[in-house]
Design a protein around this motif. Structure first.
Motif, PDB file in Angstrom:
ATOM      1  N   ALA A 240     -12.858   5.542   7.918  1.00  0.00           N
ATOM      2  CA  ALA A 240     -13.609   4.304   7.703  1.00  0.00           C
ATOM      3  C   ALA A 240     -12.718   3.072   7.728  1.00  0.00           C
ATOM      4  O   ALA A 240     -13.190   1.957   7.488  1.00  0.00           O
ATOM      5  CB  ALA A 240     -14.348   4.377   6.361  1.00  0.00           C
ATOM      6  N   GLY A 241     -11.435   3.253   8.021  1.00  0.00           N
ATOM      7  CA  GLY A 241     -10.523   2.117   8.083  1.00  0.00           C
ATOM      8  C   GLY A 241     -10.026   1.619   6.746  1.00  0.00           C
ATOM      9  O   GLY A 241      -9.489   0.503   6.641  1.00  0.00           O
ATOM     10  N   VAL A 242     -10.167   2.437   5.701  1.00  0.00           N
ATOM     11  CA  VAL A 242      -9.736   2.058   4.353  1.00  0.00           C
ATOM     12  C   VAL A 242      -8.205   2.137   4.264  1.00  0.00           C
ATOM     13  O   VAL A 242      -7.597   3.117   4.717  1.00  0.00           O
ATOM     14  CB  VAL A 242     -10.383   2.982   3.301  1.00  0.00           C
ATOM     15  N   THR A 243      -7.597   1.126   3.638  1.00  0.00           N
ATOM     16  CA  THR A 243      -6.134   1.127   3.477  1.00  0.00           C
ATOM     17  C   THR A 243      -5.680   1.102   2.016  1.00  0.00           C
ATOM     18  O   THR A 243      -4.491   1.242   1.742  1.00  0.00           O
ATOM     19  CB  THR A 243      -5.514  -0.088   4.187  1.00  0.00           C
ATOM     20  N   GLY A 244      -6.606   0.869   1.085  1.00  0.00           N
ATOM     21  CA  GLY A 244      -6.251   0.819  -0.329  1.00  0.00           C
ATOM     22  C   GLY A 244      -7.350   1.410  -1.187  1.00  0.00           C
ATOM     23  O   GLY A 244      -8.537   1.279  -0.864  1.00  0.00           O
ATOM     24  N   ILE A 245      -6.976   2.068  -2.294  1.00  0.00           N
ATOM     25  CA  ILE A 245      -7.930   2.752  -3.163  1.00  0.00           C
ATOM     26  C   ILE A 245      -7.815   2.247  -4.600  1.00  0.00           C
ATOM     27  O   ILE A 245      -6.721   2.241  -5.179  1.00  0.00           O
ATOM     28  CB  ILE A 245      -7.697   4.286  -3.170  1.00  0.00           C
ATOM     29  N   CYS A 246      -8.944   1.856  -5.167  1.00  0.00           N
ATOM     30  CA  CYS A 246      -9.054   1.634  -6.613  1.00  0.00           C
ATOM     31  C   CYS A 246      -9.590   2.929  -7.213  1.00  0.00           C
ATOM     32  O   CYS A 246     -10.693   3.362  -6.856  1.00  0.00           O
ATOM     33  CB  CYS A 246     -10.014   0.489  -6.931  1.00  0.00           C
ATOM     34  N   ALA A 247      -8.843   3.561  -8.092  1.00  0.00           N
ATOM     35  CA  ALA A 247      -9.290   4.805  -8.718  1.00  0.00           C
ATOM     36  C   ALA A 247      -9.860   4.518 -10.092  1.00  0.00           C
ATOM     37  O   ALA A 247      -9.415   3.594 -10.781  1.00  0.00           O
ATOM     38  CB  ALA A 247      -8.140   5.790  -8.816  1.00  0.00           C
ATOM     39  N   TYR A 248     -10.827   5.339 -10.516  1.00  0.00           N
ATOM     40  CA  TYR A 248     -11.451   5.168 -11.832  1.00  0.00           C
ATOM     41  C   TYR A 248     -10.412   5.123 -12.931  1.00  0.00           C
ATOM     42  O   TYR A 248     -10.452   4.270 -13.811  1.00  0.00           O
ATOM     43  CB  TYR A 248     -12.448   6.303 -12.090  1.00  0.00           C
ATOM     44  N   ASN A 249      -9.462   6.041 -12.910  1.00  0.00           N
ATOM     45  CA  ASN A 249      -8.372   6.019 -13.890  1.00  0.00           C
ATOM     46  C   ASN A 249      -7.124   6.650 -13.267  1.00  0.00           C
ATOM     47  O   ASN A 249      -7.115   7.017 -12.081  1.00  0.00           O
ATOM     48  CB  ASN A 249      -8.771   6.716 -15.200  1.00  0.00           C
ATOM     49  N   ASP A 250      -6.083   6.764 -14.049  1.00  0.00           N
ATOM     50  CA  ASP A 250      -4.821   7.281 -13.518  1.00  0.00           C
ATOM     51  C   ASP A 250      -4.933   8.736 -13.074  1.00  0.00           C
ATOM     52  O   ASP A 250      -4.301   9.153 -12.092  1.00  0.00           O
ATOM     53  CB  ASP A 250      -3.709   7.161 -14.569  1.00  0.00           C
ATOM     54  N   GLU A 251      -5.699   9.549 -13.794  1.00  0.00           N
ATOM     55  CA  GLU A 251      -5.833  10.957 -13.412  1.00  0.00           C
ATOM     56  C   GLU A 251      -6.478  11.083 -12.036  1.00  0.00           C
ATOM     57  O   GLU A 251      -6.037  11.872 -11.197  1.00  0.00           O
ATOM     58  CB  GLU A 251      -6.643  11.711 -14.459  1.00  0.00           C
ATOM     59  N   VAL A 252      -7.533  10.317 -11.793  1.00  0.00           N
ATOM     60  CA  VAL A 252      -8.179  10.339 -10.478  1.00  0.00           C
ATOM     61  C   VAL A 252      -7.223   9.794  -9.422  1.00  0.00           C
ATOM     62  O   VAL A 252      -7.146  10.308  -8.303  1.00  0.00           O
ATOM     63  CB  VAL A 252      -9.495   9.550 -10.509  1.00  0.00           C
ATOM     64  N   ALA A 253      -6.469   8.749  -9.778  1.00  0.00           N
ATOM     65  CA  ALA A 253      -5.483   8.191  -8.842  1.00  0.00           C
ATOM     66  C   ALA A 253      -4.423   9.225  -8.484  1.00  0.00           C
ATOM     67  O   ALA A 253      -4.007   9.323  -7.311  1.00  0.00           O
ATOM     68  CB  ALA A 253      -4.826   6.957  -9.457  1.00  0.00           C
ATOM     69  N   LEU A 254      -3.979  10.014  -9.455  1.00  0.00           N
ATOM     70  CA  LEU A 254      -2.981  11.052  -9.183  1.00  0.00           C
ATOM     71  C   LEU A 254      -3.556  12.126  -8.263  1.00  0.00           C
ATOM     72  O   LEU A 254      -2.840  12.692  -7.430  1.00  0.00           O
ATOM     73  CB  LEU A 254      -2.490  11.666 -10.490  1.00  0.00           C
ATOM     74  N   ALA A 255      -4.864  12.426  -8.407  1.00  0.00           N
ATOM     75  CA  ALA A 255      -5.502  13.375  -7.500  1.00  0.00           C
ATOM     76  C   ALA A 255      -5.507  12.826  -6.077  1.00  0.00           C
ATOM     77  O   ALA A 255      -5.264  13.564  -5.105  1.00  0.00           O
ATOM     78  CB  ALA A 255      -6.927  13.667  -7.969  1.00  0.00           C
ATOM     79  N   VAL A 256      -5.789  11.517  -5.948  1.00  0.00           N
ATOM     80  CA  VAL A 256      -5.762  10.891  -4.618  1.00  0.00           C
ATOM     81  C   VAL A 256      -4.359  10.986  -4.020  1.00  0.00           C
ATOM     82  O   VAL A 256      -4.192  11.333  -2.839  1.00  0.00           O
ATOM     83  CB  VAL A 256      -6.228   9.423  -4.694  1.00  0.00           C
ATOM     84  N   LEU A 257      -3.337  10.702  -4.816  1.00  0.00           N
ATOM     85  CA  LEU A 257      -1.955  10.805  -4.324  1.00  0.00           C
ATOM     86  C   LEU A 257      -1.634  12.237  -3.888  1.00  0.00           C
ATOM     87  O   LEU A 257      -0.924  12.453  -2.895  1.00  0.00           O
ATOM     88  CB  LEU A 257      -0.972  10.351  -5.400  1.00  0.00           C
ATOM     89  N   ALA A 258      -2.162  13.216  -4.629  1.00  0.00           N
ATOM     90  CA  ALA A 258      -1.944  14.617  -4.248  1.00  0.00           C
ATOM     91  C   ALA A 258      -2.611  14.908  -2.908  1.00  0.00           C
ATOM     92  O   ALA A 258      -2.061  15.635  -2.063  1.00  0.00           O
ATOM     93  CB  ALA A 258      -2.481  15.549  -5.330  1.00  0.00           C
ATOM     94  N   GLY A 259      -3.807  14.352  -2.706  1.00  0.00           N
ATOM     95  CA  GLY A 259      -4.492  14.522  -1.432  1.00  0.00           C
ATOM     96  C   GLY A 259      -3.743  13.864  -0.295  1.00  0.00           C
ATOM     97  O   GLY A 259      -3.687  14.401   0.830  1.00  0.00           O
ATOM     98  N   VAL A 260      -3.155  12.698  -0.543  1.00  0.00           N
ATOM     99  CA  VAL A 260      -2.348  12.003   0.459  1.00  0.00           C
ATOM    100  C   VAL A 260      -1.160  12.876   0.880  1.00  0.00           C
ATOM    101  O   VAL A 260      -0.880  13.068   2.074  1.00  0.00           O
ATOM    102  CB  VAL A 260      -1.863  10.641  -0.091  1.00  0.00           C
ATOM    103  N   ARG A 261      -0.462  13.438  -0.094  1.00  0.00           N
ATOM    104  CA  ARG A 261       0.712  14.288   0.198  1.00  0.00           C
ATOM    105  C   ARG A 261       0.298  15.544   0.965  1.00  0.00           C
ATOM    106  O   ARG A 261       1.008  15.991   1.874  1.00  0.00           O
ATOM    107  CB  ARG A 261       1.425  14.678  -1.097  1.00  0.00           C
ATOM    108  N   LEU A 262      -0.853  16.124   0.583  1.00  0.00           N
ATOM    109  CA  LEU A 262      -1.315  17.353   1.230  1.00  0.00           C
ATOM    110  C   LEU A 262      -1.553  17.137   2.724  1.00  0.00           C
ATOM    111  O   LEU A 262      -1.360  18.059   3.537  1.00  0.00           O
ATOM    112  CB  LEU A 262      -2.598  17.835   0.558  1.00  0.00           C
ATOM    113  N   LEU A 263      -1.938  15.922   3.086  1.00  0.00           N
ATOM    114  CA  LEU A 263      -2.197  15.596   4.490  1.00  0.00           C
ATOM    115  C   LEU A 263      -0.933  15.137   5.228  1.00  0.00           C
ATOM    116  O   LEU A 263      -0.989  14.784   6.408  1.00  0.00           O
ATOM    117  CB  LEU A 263      -3.265  14.504   4.571  1.00  0.00           C
ATOM    118  N   GLY A 264       0.198  15.132   4.536  1.00  0.00           N
ATOM    119  CA  GLY A 264       1.445  14.693   5.142  1.00  0.00           C
ATOM    120  C   GLY A 264       1.528  13.187   5.290  1.00  0.00           C
ATOM    121  O   GLY A 264       2.338  12.678   6.076  1.00  0.00           O
TER     122      GLY A 264
END
Length: 333
Positions: A240-264
């Motif tokens: 969708a062309g998204v370049t930045g994420i606001c996460a509900y809290n730090d735990e959700v943000a850490l999950a997003v970072l884990a997903g980023v790493r998983l995709l290389g």
């Protein structure tokens, strides 16, 4: 001989201090317009401390018509660091006003609300969910000051509202991403329905900030605390062309970072991420997590002042929103 030790009474304190029971009562209750010398006051306080005397809460309730207890009916929330900090600071702030803070976690199915507050007869009740008209009427009739901690105004006009500025949390996140050049952003929504009362106003704040700037609102994805489903959300955001994420809290943000790493992928080069709460793991993440945090001491002071105002029939104070939320800038965004 009795198996239980006899309760220390004000008569025992009076005998040890060499004063009357009335004098003990005046000193321990800090009764105004009583001429008691400093030396007598010291003797009474010393005697009470030596005997471990604690005035009867039941007797005080009978004398004043209400207790010094503030009851918090906590929903079925996960008690994380932020909620724990909020409760601890609020307890300390209310203690400075002479009130005892009692928290009852759970839901209405565990025990009816009426049974809980009637068992304690509190001076005030704080809650984070709606009450029925009948529950409100019963508490009002009993002289209980109702302080409802909703995020926004409820339909009842006679009650106090705790305007916790959760929207400002979302605005701070969105303003940082907008200022760093992210015109298309996403929102990582929690998959725990219990925290919706926080998540909805935070998301509304993100939307409002981008709308005010003439930018498109966030692409919302529900993100579980698991790297694999989080990576699927990251893929959809990238499409969708998204370049930045606001996460509900730090735990959700850490999950997003884990997903980023998983995709290389890398943050913030491929996807910037910002959380909420500034929990300890946020500082240890790779990259370290940018987040926003609430001044819990200032929040507790505001909440306690609101409760005391409700008990005494005074106007509630203004929310100190200008200094309440601050950005913690790190590497992830």
């Amino acid at each position: 001989m009795s198996e239980h030790p006899r309760r220390v009474t004000s008569a025992d304190v009076a005998e040890l201090a060499g004063v009357s029971r009335a004098t003990v009562s005046y000193v321990l209750n800090d009764t105004p317009r009583q001429t008691i010398s400093p030396s007598t006051r010291t003797r009474v306080l010393d005697a009470a401390a030596r005997l471990g005397y604690a005035p009867s809460a039941a007797a005080r309730t009978l004398r004043t018509g209400r207790s010094d207890v503030v009851l918090c009916l906590l929903p079925d929330w996960p008690i994380g660091p932020e909620v724990g900090s909020m409760l601890g600071n609020l307890s300390a702030a209310l203690a400075r006003h002479g009130y005892t803070f009692v928290v009852h976690p759970g839901n209405r199915e565990d025990r009816p609300i009426g049974e809980i507050w009637k068992a304690i007869t509190p001076a005030a009740v704080i809650a984070y969910t709606e009450f029925t008209e009948g529950e409100i009427a019963a508490m009002r009739a009993a002289g209980v000051a109702l302080v409802v901690g909703l995020f926004g105004h409820g339909r009842h006009q006679d009650r106090r509202e705790l305007e916790v500025p959760q929207q400002l949390v979302g605005r701070r996140q969105a303003a940082h991403l907008a200022a760093t050049g992210h015109g298309r952003i996403g929102y990582a929504y929690p998959d725990d329905e219990r925290v919706r009362i926080f998540a909805e106003p935070r998301l509304a704040g993100v939307r409002a900030e981008y709308s005010d700037r003439g930018l498109r609102g966030p692409a919302v994805e529900t993100v579980a605390l698991d790297a694999v489903p989080a990576s699927h959300a990251v893929r959809r955001w990238q499409s969708a062309g998204v370049t930045g994420i606001c996460a509900y809290n730090d735990e959700v943000a850490l999950a997003v970072l884990a997903g980023v790493r998983l995709l290389g992928l890398r943050a913030p080069a491929d996807l910037a991420v910002i959380g909420v709460d500034d929990i300890a793991p946020a500082r240890l993440a790779v990259p370290a997590l940018t987040t926003v945090t609430t001044d819990q001491v200032a929040m507790a002071a505001y909440l306690s002042a609101t409760v005391v105002a409700a008990i005494n029939g005074r106007p509630a104070p203004d929310v100190p929103s200008a200094d309440l939320i601050r950005l913690v800038h790190r590497e992830s965004a």
